[in-house]
Design a protein around this motif. Structure first.
Motif, PDB file in Angstrom:
ATOM      1  N   THR A 185      39.602  36.161  49.898  1.00 22.06           N
ATOM      2  CA  THR A 185      39.651  36.796  51.222  1.00 22.06           C
ATOM      3  C   THR A 185      38.802  36.048  52.254  1.00 22.06           C
ATOM      4  O   THR A 185      38.987  36.234  53.456  1.00 22.06           O
ATOM      5  N   SER A 297      46.168  39.770  52.975  1.00 25.80           N
ATOM      6  CA  SER A 297      44.795  39.482  53.365  1.00 25.80           C
ATOM      7  C   SER A 297      44.725  38.929  54.794  1.00 25.80           C
ATOM      8  O   SER A 297      43.725  39.091  55.477  1.00 25.80           O
ATOM      9  N   GLU A 350      40.277  44.234  55.263  1.00 21.17           N
ATOM     10  CA  GLU A 350      39.139  44.915  54.632  1.00 21.17           C
ATOM     11  C   GLU A 350      39.564  45.639  53.358  1.00 21.17           C
ATOM     12  O   GLU A 350      38.829  45.672  52.368  1.00 21.17           O
ATOM     13  N   ARG A 351      40.771  46.226  53.378  1.00 26.16           N
ATOM     14  CA  ARG A 351      41.284  46.902  52.172  1.00 26.16           C
ATOM     15  C   ARG A 351      41.520  45.899  51.045  1.00 26.16           C
ATOM     16  O   ARG A 351      41.228  46.186  49.878  1.00 26.16           O
ATOM     17  N   LYS A 353      39.930  43.147  50.550  1.00 24.93           N
ATOM     18  CA  LYS A 353      38.613  42.743  50.030  1.00 24.93           C
ATOM     19  C   LYS A 353      38.173  43.655  48.891  1.00 24.93           C
ATOM     20  O   LYS A 353      37.595  43.206  47.896  1.00 24.93           O
ATOM     21  N   LYS A 354      38.449  44.964  49.065  1.00 26.87           N
ATOM     22  CA  LYS A 354      38.036  45.938  48.045  1.00 26.87           C
ATOM     23  C   LYS A 354      38.991  45.965  46.853  1.00 26.87           C
ATOM     24  O   LYS A 354      38.581  46.235  45.725  1.00 26.87           O
ATOM     25  N   LEU A 355      40.267  45.693  47.128  1.00 28.31           N
ATOM     26  CA  LEU A 355      41.277  45.800  46.060  1.00 28.31           C
ATOM     27  C   LEU A 355      41.252  44.613  45.100  1.00 28.31           C
ATOM     28  O   LEU A 355      41.386  44.783  43.889  1.00 28.31           O
ATOM     29  N   TYR A 356      41.098  43.408  45.639  1.00 31.17           N
ATOM     30  CA  TYR A 356      41.241  42.207  44.814  1.00 31.17           C
ATOM     31  C   TYR A 356      40.069  41.255  44.988  1.00 31.17           C
ATOM     32  O   TYR A 356      39.786  40.805  46.098  1.00 31.17           O
ATOM     33  N   SER A 357      39.388  40.960  43.892  1.00 32.25           N
ATOM     34  CA  SER A 357      38.246  40.055  43.923  1.00 32.25           C
ATOM     35  C   SER A 357      38.285  39.150  42.681  1.00 32.25           C
ATOM     36  O   SER A 357      38.486  39.627  41.558  1.00 32.25           O
ATOM     37  N   ASP A 360      35.720  40.114  40.079  1.00 27.54           N
ATOM     38  CA  ASP A 360      36.155  41.209  39.211  1.00 27.54           C
ATOM     39  C   ASP A 360      37.064  40.672  38.105  1.00 27.54           C
ATOM     40  O   ASP A 360      36.942  41.047  36.936  1.00 27.54           O
TER      41      ASP A 360
END
Length: 447
Positions: A185, A297, A350-351, A353-357, A360
């Motif tokens: 992102t 993204s 921003e969504r 960023k939280k969903l896919y990293s 993780d």
């Protein structure tokens, strides 16, 4: 075991400077594993003059072994030709686990076979979906059954992909983990200012091949242009189906409304995406589709065919799904144009960023590595019995292949004992600005 630092060899025919989903996956996963303190080495074939050992960001070491691609960036299957070089790299780098990527990669299958012969734990990641009826898929599924007969753990990028892999390979479902792809992102950001919506720009970024639905585009684009006078298309990508798209553009006189970019380097993908409002994916089969993540993204609303693992990728309000049918896709594009005023690119970014990293993804992959290393070691007879169970004729062939591989490995041990292979000195990463560089760079010795 959970805190143990692993020494991983990533193997695939698909890696930089070639660009694609598998290449990006291996690179970003490797970078995040390095940050977690693991050692990661990549093995791929030579690309043009790029042969030998290269270092990438954060000291990621890549072996470009002197094999030339034979078909679609794949090396020619040799069965045993890669054994000496794989063995040397495993010993030189003190590898503890081998991670192969992509069912279509010859180098991946051969490296996993040799690694198991030598007693290493192996993990396999499947990035694609295959059918069961056509000749190519039947052969590919048999090869996969052979490779996965003795794999420690397997990873798939979607639940649909897991079902497909389990059915194709006969692997027990409890050995297969689902870890999705991710998106960088920091690289894929929306345009600083929102684009004007008087003219709607639809972006297509894909290899122009049958599997990616290029034939669907030939029918969809003229119809959308006729129904919506304010719509323009940007098509990035190259492939055998590009000619059909060029012919369609000439036939319908759409030169001013359909821009053909040709092959787009990955560094330019973000700048192409932010010049549009809607991203169109017309794939006929797809295990996951990283391109959809990159588009979302960048704040684009996605229109995609409802195939494979695509419905699992984005929340319902960020994608409009359609059947792989020209009429249904045109309706989906019309719906997306209607929804556009409600889309805020910055909120979507921003969504994502939280969903896919990737961090993780790396942590979840770490758990799979821990499980793989906990798998019990099996002797040769136990392993051979698993190959025999792969089919009446295929089982006997696999059995013979593995027996020969074992004998060749034993012969190599006599001809070139492990003590005669130099172990690579460990490097200490030092910081130069924001980049870590190895202090000790060893020469590429003849392998």
């Amino acid at each position: 075991m959970a805190n143990e630092k692993h020494r991983i060899l990533m193997v695939s025919d698909f890696f930089y400077p070639n660009f694609g989903g598998v290449e990006n996956h291996i690179y970003y996963l490797s970078q995040c594993l390095l940050k977690l303190g693991h050692k990661v080495v990549v093995m791929t074939h030579a690309y043009g003059s790029r042969s030998g050992v290269r270092y990438m960001t954060n000291g990621l070491k890549v072996y470009y072994v002197p094999w030339r691609p034979f078909l679609m960036q794949n090396t020619l299957p040799t069965f045993y030709g890669t054994l000496p070089i794989v063995r040397t790299i495993l010993i030189r780098e003190k590898i503890s686990l081998v991670h192969g990527h992509q069912a279509f990669s010859t180098l991946c299958h051969e490296a996993l076979m040799h690694a198991r012969t030598m007693g290493y734990k192996v993990v396999f990641t499947d990035h694609s979906l295959y059918g069961f009826a056509d000749v190519g898929s039947i052969h590919m599924n048999k090869v996969l059954q052979f490779t996965l007969a003795d794999v420690s753990q397997a990873i798939c990028v979607s639940h649909t992909s897991k079902e497909n892999t389990v059915l194709r390979s006969g692997l027990p479902p409890d050995k297969v983990f689902v870890i999705p792809n991710a998106v960088d992102t920091a690289m894929f950001k929306p345009a600083p200012e929102r684009l004007q919506s008087k003219e709607i720009v639809i972006v297509v970024l894909s290899r122009l091949v049958y599997r990616k639905g290029a034939d669907l585009l030939v029918e969809v684009i003229p119809e959308v242009c006729q129904l919506c006078p304010n719509v323009r298309f940007i098509v990035g990508g190259d492939g055998p189906k590009r000619v059909r798209l060029e012919e369609m553009r000439e036939k319908h006189s759409l030169q001013d409304r359909v821009e053909m970019l040709g092959a787009v380097p990955h560094a330019r993908v973000q700048s192409v995406l932010i010049s549009g409002h809607i991203f169109l994916n017309s794939s006929l089969t797809e295990a996951f589709c990283i391109a959809i993540l990159e588009a979302a993204s960048c704040g684009l609303l996605t229109v995609s065919t409802r195939v494979g693992g695509v419905p699992e990728v984005l929340p319902e309000d960020m994608v409009v799904l359609a059947e792989p049918d020209p009429g249904d896709m045109v309706q989906a594009i019309k719906k997306a144009i209607y929804l556009l005023p409600k889309i805020d690119p910055q909120v979507m970014h921003e969504r994502m960023k939280k969903l896919y990293s990737w961090h993780d993804v790396a942590r979840r992959t770490e758990i799979v590595y821990d499980r793989a290393l906990r798998c019990s070691n099996q002797n040769l007879l136990e392993r051979l019995s698993r190959y025999l169970s792969c089919g009446a004729w295929a089982g006997k062939l696999f059995f013979l292949v593995m027996i020969i591989d074992f004998l060749l490995w034993r012969l190599l041990q006599l001809l070139q004992p492990e003590e005669d292979i130099d172990v690579v000195p460990e490097y200490i990463a030092s910081h130069h600005g924001d980049r870590e560089m190895p202090q000790t760079l060893n020469k590429f010795e003849s392998l």
